[in-house]
Scaffold this motif. Structure first.
Motif, mmCIF file in Angstrom:
data_model
loop_
_atom_site.group_PDB
_atom_site.id
_atom_site.type_symbol
_atom_site.label_atom_id
_atom_site.label_comp_id
_atom_site.label_asym_id
_atom_site.label_seq_id
_atom_site.Cartn_x
_atom_site.Cartn_y
_atom_site.Cartn_z
ATOM 1 N N GLU A 69 -18.708 12.234 -18.231
ATOM 2 C CA GLU A 69 -19.013 11.236 -19.258
ATOM 3 C C GLU A 69 -18.747 11.719 -20.686
ATOM 4 O O GLU A 69 -19.626 11.707 -21.531
ATOM 5 N N THR A 70 -17.536 12.114 -20.948
ATOM 6 C CA THR A 70 -17.153 12.538 -22.296
ATOM 7 C C THR A 70 -17.037 11.316 -23.193
ATOM 8 O O THR A 70 -16.438 10.318 -22.827
ATOM 9 N N LYS A 71 -17.634 11.392 -24.394
ATOM 10 C CA LYS A 71 -17.568 10.276 -25.333
ATOM 11 C C LYS A 71 -17.294 10.787 -26.745
ATOM 12 O O LYS A 71 -17.657 11.908 -27.092
ATOM 13 N N ILE A 72 -16.670 9.926 -27.543
ATOM 14 C CA ILE A 72 -16.351 10.242 -28.932
ATOM 15 C C ILE A 72 -17.561 9.891 -29.787
ATOM 16 O O ILE A 72 -18.074 8.784 -29.716
ATOM 17 N N LYS A 73 -18.002 10.831 -30.615
ATOM 18 C CA LYS A 73 -19.122 10.573 -31.515
ATOM 19 C C LYS A 73 -18.665 10.423 -32.960
ATOM 20 O O LYS A 73 -19.303 9.741 -33.735
ATOM 21 N N ASN A 74 -17.588 11.078 -33.342
ATOM 22 C CA ASN A 74 -17.110 11.012 -34.716
ATOM 23 C C ASN A 74 -15.632 11.370 -34.730
ATOM 24 O O ASN A 74 -15.200 12.206 -33.935
ATOM 25 N N THR A 75 -14.849 10.752 -35.604
ATOM 26 C CA THR A 75 -13.437 11.116 -35.749
ATOM 27 C C THR A 75 -13.105 11.326 -37.210
ATOM 28 O O THR A 75 -13.734 10.763 -38.097
ATOM 29 N N TRP A 76 -12.097 12.145 -37.422
ATOM 30 C CA TRP A 76 -11.577 12.385 -38.764
ATOM 31 C C TRP A 76 -10.101 12.083 -38.746
ATOM 32 O O TRP A 76 -9.379 12.459 -37.817
ATOM 33 N N SER A 77 -9.626 11.407 -39.756
ATOM 34 C CA SER A 77 -8.220 11.002 -39.781
ATOM 35 C C SER A 77 -7.368 11.975 -40.572
ATOM 36 O O SER A 77 -6.476 11.585 -41.310
ATOM 37 N N ARG A 78 -7.635 13.251 -40.410
ATOM 38 C CA ARG A 78 -6.817 14.269 -41.061
ATOM 39 C C ARG A 78 -5.432 14.292 -40.462
ATOM 40 O O ARG A 78 -5.244 13.952 -39.294
ATOM 41 N N ARG A 79 -4.487 14.700 -41.231
ATOM 42 C CA ARG A 79 -3.128 14.848 -40.706
ATOM 43 C C ARG A 79 -3.076 16.051 -39.795
ATOM 44 O O ARG A 79 -3.453 17.148 -40.184
ATOM 45 N N LEU A 80 -2.611 15.858 -38.571
ATOM 46 C CA LEU A 80 -2.562 16.960 -37.603
ATOM 47 C C LEU A 80 -1.146 17.250 -37.201
ATOM 48 O O LEU A 80 -0.374 16.467 -36.927
#
Length: 80
Positions: A69-80
């Motif tokens: 049950e992996t879930k996303i809690k926060n994202t950052w839109s940095r250039r990768l």
């Protein structure tokens, strides 16, 4: 939300274990009784639309059961 983890999860740490986990009863019923841990870490992910982002992920791990049950809690839109 569908996503794919790219590479390894970095800075993984346990944030709850055994009775501290709110979902413990459900986890034992669905996946089987085992010592459970709730963990978090940061990884690069690919979202369903193809966007690659850096994200904080939360998941449950059970001894002998693996990552569930992996879930996303926060994202950052940095250039990768």
């Amino acid at each position: 939300m569908d996503f794919e983890i790219l590479g390894e999860i970095q800075w993984a740490e346990t944030i709850a274990s055994s009775r501290s986990i709110r979902e413990l009863r459900r986890l034992n019923r669905v996946y089987g009784k085992t010592p459970w841990r709730k963990k978090k870490g940061i990884a690069k992910i690919r979202l369903a639309d193809g966007t690659i982002r850096l994200a904080e992920l939360h998941w449950y791990e059970g001894h002998g059961k693996g990552k569930k049950e992996t879930k996303i809690k926060n994202t950052w839109s940095r250039r990768l």
